[in-house]
Write a protein that holds these residues in place. Structure first.
Motif, PDB file in Angstrom:
ATOM      1  N   SER B  52       0.811  -1.206   0.000  1.00 13.93           N
ATOM      2  CA  SER B  52       0.000   0.000   0.000  1.00 13.93           C
ATOM      3  C   SER B  52       0.848   1.260   0.000  1.00 13.93           C
ATOM      4  CB  SER B  52      -0.917   0.023   1.215  1.00 13.93           C
ATOM      5  OG  SER B  52      -1.764  -1.099   1.202  1.00 13.93           O
ATOM      6  N   ARG B  53       2.092   1.114   0.494  1.00 11.43           N
ATOM      7  CA  ARG B  53       3.009   2.255   0.561  1.00 11.43           C
ATOM      8  C   ARG B  53       2.360   3.450   1.249  1.00 11.43           C
ATOM      9  NH1 ARG B  53       7.604   2.267  -2.042  1.00 11.43           N
ATOM     10  NH2 ARG B  53       8.157   0.505  -3.364  1.00 11.43           N
ATOM     11  N   GLU B  54       1.641   3.188   2.313  1.00  5.02           N
ATOM     12  CA  GLU B  54       0.955   4.266   3.002  1.00  5.02           C
ATOM     13  C   GLU B  54       1.556   4.497   4.375  1.00  5.02           C
ATOM     14  OE1 GLU B  54      -3.080   2.950   3.251  1.00  5.02           O
ATOM     15  OE2 GLU B  54      -2.512   0.993   4.003  1.00  5.02           O
ATOM     16  N   ILE B  56       0.432   5.138   8.223  1.00  2.00           N
ATOM     17  CA  ILE B  56      -0.690   5.020   9.142  1.00  2.00           C
ATOM     18  C   ILE B  56      -0.238   5.468  10.519  1.00  2.00           C
ATOM     19  CG2 ILE B  56      -2.367   3.464  10.179  1.00  2.00           C
ATOM     20  CD1 ILE B  56      -2.762   3.744   7.220  1.00  2.00           C
ATOM     21  N   LYS B  57      -0.957   6.417  11.108  1.00  2.14           N
ATOM     22  CA  LYS B  57      -0.629   6.939  12.435  1.00  2.14           C
ATOM     23  C   LYS B  57       0.823   7.401  12.496  1.00  2.14           C
ATOM     24  CE  LYS B  57      -4.110   4.176  14.791  1.00  2.14           C
ATOM     25  NZ  LYS B  57      -4.439   3.305  15.939  1.00  2.14           N
ATOM     26  N   GLY B  58       1.343   7.874  11.373  1.00  5.49           N
ATOM     27  CA  GLY B  58       2.706   8.375  11.327  1.00  5.49           C
ATOM     28  C   GLY B  58       3.758   7.312  11.118  1.00  5.49           C
ATOM     29  N   PHE B  59       3.338   6.046  11.054  1.00  7.89           N
ATOM     30  CA  PHE B  59       4.272   4.948  10.844  1.00  7.89           C
ATOM     31  C   PHE B  59       4.465   4.677   9.352  1.00  7.89           C
ATOM     32  CE2 PHE B  59       5.272   3.139  14.922  1.00  7.89           C
ATOM     33  CZ  PHE B  59       4.208   3.458  15.743  1.00  7.89           C
ATOM     34  N   THR B  60       5.675   4.346   8.981  1.00 10.06           N
ATOM     35  CA  THR B  60       5.981   3.896   7.632  1.00 10.06           C
ATOM     36  C   THR B  60       6.862   2.660   7.724  1.00 10.06           C
ATOM     37  OG1 THR B  60       7.940   5.315   7.503  1.00 10.06           O
ATOM     38  CG2 THR B  60       5.865   6.201   6.630  1.00 10.06           C
ATOM     39  N   ALA B  61       6.878   1.896   6.659  1.00 14.04           N
ATOM     40  CA  ALA B  61       7.757   0.730   6.597  1.00 14.04           C
ATOM     41  C   ALA B  61       8.168   0.539   5.149  1.00 14.04           C
ATOM     42  CB  ALA B  61       7.054  -0.519   7.122  1.00 14.04           C
ATOM     43  N   ASP B  62       9.435   0.355   4.934  1.00 12.00           N
ATOM     44  CA  ASP B  62       9.961   0.157   3.589  1.00 12.00           C
ATOM     45  C   ASP B  62      10.518  -1.245   3.446  1.00 12.00           C
ATOM     46  OD1 ASP B  62      11.166   3.505   3.706  1.00 12.00           O
ATOM     47  OD2 ASP B  62       9.445   2.750   2.574  1.00 12.00           O
ATOM     48  N   LEU B  63      10.127  -1.875   2.359  1.00 12.15           N
ATOM     49  CA  LEU B  63      10.649  -3.202   2.075  1.00 12.15           C
ATOM     50  C   LEU B  63      12.021  -3.069   1.442  1.00 12.15           C
ATOM     51  CD1 LEU B  63      10.303  -6.259   1.857  1.00 12.15           C
ATOM     52  CD2 LEU B  63       9.134  -5.898  -0.332  1.00 12.15           C
ATOM     53  N   ASN B  64      13.014  -3.663   2.057  1.00 13.40           N
ATOM     54  CA  ASN B  64      14.370  -3.672   1.538  1.00 13.40           C
ATOM     55  C   ASN B  64      14.711  -5.113   1.172  1.00 13.40           C
ATOM     56  OD1 ASN B  64      17.218  -3.810   1.269  1.00 13.40           O
ATOM     57  ND2 ASN B  64      17.439  -1.925   2.454  1.00 13.40           N
TER      58      ASN B  64
END
Lengths: 113, 108
Positions: B52-54, B56-64
């Protein structure tokens, strides 16, 4: 919508006793799951039902049986409880098996003495 | 077999500090990765998914994919972020694997 409901919330059993955990969902989901949650182990899949009328073993099925009663309901049975089955049990559902959001019930805390 | 590793069982930060919850996975295919969160006395719920690349609640996560990681980050932690966080992976066999979880505590 209630989402995913589970009963009971708490249960204490003696070794060798049996019980059934009930789960129901009102989201018209095809797939349902039973997990157990143990400290340091995360959630481990016990059994799942990809669709009404089918059930399959997950990662830790020993000591458990399941029944997909209809599209809404998926029960988990402990035939002869053991202390190693002391855990928190979660039911979940999603539209289909695969990379789709799973919706969880509130959990059942089971203690086997 | 695929595996999801969350190396930290417990993580404690002060309010306003950056937070990073680590998640590493081992899987030979193309995984779908998720973060689920369980707040106190609430049920487990989806926080975000990588596809989703969104935020949420200020959290992000990047797939490496090179480092096989999917770390969860937030630049300024809030007390209401205190919860149990689970990283999860869905593979090509439609199995969902969860990590052991990290309990985040944000201190005032």
């Amino acid at each position: 919508n209630a989402g995913v409901t589970q009963t009971p919330k708490f249960q204490v059993l003696k070794t060798g006793q049996s019980m059934t955990l009930q789960c129901a969902q009102d989201m018209n989901h095809n797939s349902m799951y039973w997990y157990r949650q143990d400290p340091g182990m995360g959630l481990r899949l016990i059994y799942y039902s990809a669709s009404e009328g089918t059930t399959d073993k997950g990662e830790v099925p020993n000591g458990y049986n399941v029944s997909r009663l209809n599209k809404r309901e998926f029960s988990l049975r402990l035939e002869s409880a053991a202390p190693s089955q002391t855990s928190v049990y979660f039911c979940a559902s999603n539209r289909d098996r695969g990379p789709y959001e799973q919706y969880f019930g509130p959990g059942t805390r089971l203690t086997v003495t | 077999a695929q595996r999801v590793t969350q190396p930290e069982k417990l993580l404690s930060v002060f309010k306003g500090a950056p937070v990073e919850l680590k998640c590493n996975y081992s899987y030979s295919g193309s995984p779908e990765l998720f973060w689920y969160v369980q707040y106190s006395r609430q049920r487990l719920q989806l926080l975000l998914r990588h596809i989703s690349r969104e935020s949420i609640k200020g959290f992000t996560a990047d797939l490496n994919k090179g480092e096989t990681s999917f770390h969860l980050k937030k630049p300024f932690a809030q007390e209401e972020d205190s919860a149990m966080y689970y990283c999860a992976l869905s593979d090509n066999n439609n199995d969902m694997r969860f990590g052991a979880g990290t309990r985040l505590t944000v201190k005032p």
